[in-house]
Design a protein around this motif. Structure first.
Motif, short mmCIF file in Angstrom:
data_model
loop_
_atom_site.label_atom_id
_atom_site.label_comp_id
_atom_site.label_asym_id
_atom_site.label_seq_id
_atom_site.Cartn_x
_atom_site.Cartn_y
_atom_site.Cartn_z
N LEU A 1 -28.39 -23.04 -57.73
CA LEU A 1 -29.23 -23.43 -58.85
C LEU A 1 -28.70 -22.76 -60.11
O LEU A 1 -28.51 -21.54 -60.15
N ALA B 1 -37.52 -18.77 -62.84
CA ALA B 1 -36.24 -19.13 -62.22
C ALA B 1 -36.12 -18.49 -60.84
O ALA B 1 -35.70 -19.14 -59.87
N VAL B 2 -36.48 -17.23 -60.74
CA VAL B 2 -36.39 -16.53 -59.45
C VAL B 2 -37.35 -17.14 -58.43
O VAL B 2 -36.99 -17.35 -57.26
N ALA C 1 -36.02 -20.54 -57.19
CA ALA C 1 -34.91 -20.36 -56.25
C ALA C 1 -35.44 -19.96 -54.87
O ALA C 1 -34.92 -20.41 -53.84
N ALA D 1 -32.41 -21.44 -52.29
CA ALA D 1 -31.04 -21.53 -52.80
C ALA D 1 -30.21 -20.34 -52.33
O ALA D 1 -30.68 -19.21 -52.30
N LEU E 1 -28.29 -18.16 -57.17
CA LEU E 1 -28.99 -18.44 -58.43
C LEU E 1 -28.13 -17.97 -59.59
O LEU E 1 -27.70 -16.80 -59.63
N GLN F 1 -32.54 -12.46 -52.98
CA GLN F 1 -31.92 -13.62 -53.61
C GLN F 1 -30.54 -13.27 -54.15
O GLN F 1 -30.38 -12.39 -54.99
N PHE G 1 -27.37 -13.77 -56.53
CA PHE G 1 -27.24 -14.28 -57.89
C PHE G 1 -25.89 -13.89 -58.46
O PHE G 1 -25.19 -13.03 -57.92
#
Length: 274
Positions: free
Chosen positions: A192, A218-219, A222, A227, A230, A259, A261
């Motif tokens: 994403l 956004a977090v 995701a 996802a 990110l 997550q 990123f």
């Protein structure tokens, strides 16, 4: 940068992402190249300043539009000048005769006015997958740039693009905010690319700067989508509409620390594979 892009060798299943600033990316898969929201001039600085808002680029584009004669597909999420740059598009029309332009159906006439032949423009309706060629498919996803904007035909003025490259699926949001149903549209996306500059009264109402996702949104999106990566965008080119990415990292580490990123530097390459 052009030489580095063309000489990048990718294994099966790999996708190379090159960050161009603001929300712009050059994407390489196999020997195919996609330009997404490439803003490679200072058009905004020259045409959009007001008494309240002074647009000044913080760094030059890492590649020139004149160098992009190798690009196969040019995607513009909407017609704001930092996403559909008249100067960049006019130059592309001169130096690249093979490129096809992918936009919302609502924006075909605007893009054509920048010197692009209409026969080279594919205007997409939302939520319908279009196969561009073997291994490459694109779906336009409605984008709420604070709210939805639709033309007289019901087509969305702002979209994001869900892009399938082999077995890797990317989503480039352009500009937009979360809304009910977005996560479901993005199920199965591996990467994403989401704006994190946020929105507030002083920018939206006082300065007429339409906002986007903030870092927390956004977090959370995701996490909903699951996802694998990110990528925050829209935070570093203009001080008047940017945000410190350290805040994004802080939010991610306190909200969803598992997550993955990546925060890009201009011109940087990242190679993604499942």
């Amino acid at each position: 940068m052009k030489k580095r892009v063309l000489e990048t060798a990718l294994a099966k299943g790999q996708v190379a992402l090159y960050y161009l600033g603001q929300v712009g990316f050059l994407v390489k898969w196999q020997e195919k190249y996609l330009l997404i929201d490439g803003y490679l001039s200072d058009y905004v600085d020259k045409n959009c300043c007001s008494e309240l808002v002074h647009w000044v680029r913080k760094y030059p584009a890492p590649i020139k539009a004149e160098e992009l004669d190798f690009v196969d597909y040019v995607l513009c999420t909407h017609t704001h000048y930092d996403h559909a740059d008249p100067e960049t598009l006019a130059i592309l029309a001169r130096v690249n005769s093979k490129a096809k332009y992918i936009v919302s159906a609502a924006n075909v006439d605007t893009i054509s006015a920048y010197g692009i032949k209409k026969c080279d423009i594919l205007g997409l309706c939302t939520d319908k997958e279009t196969v561009l060629e073997e291994g490459i498919a694109v779906t336009a996803i409605p984008a709420a740039h604070e709210v939805f904007h639709r033309d007289e035909n019901g087509d969305y003025a702002e979209v994001g693009f869900r892009i399938s490259l082999g077995d890797v699926t990317l989503f480039h949001a352009g500009d937009g905010c979360p809304y009910t149903g977005l996560a479901e549209r993005l199920t199965g996306c591996d990467v994403l690319m989401l704006p994190i500059n946020g929105r507030d009264y002083y920018r939206t109402v006082v300065c007429d700067i339409i906002g986007c996702f903030d870092s927390r949104e956004a977090v959370l999106l995701a996490g909903e989508v699951g996802a694998k990566l990110l990528i925050p965008t829209h935070f570093d080119l203009y001080d008047c509409n940017g945000v410190n990415p350290a805040h994004f990292v802080d939010v991610l580490k306190t909200t969803n620390p598992d997550q993955s990123f990546h925060i890009f530097a201009p011109g940087e390459r990242y190679i993604f594979a499942k």
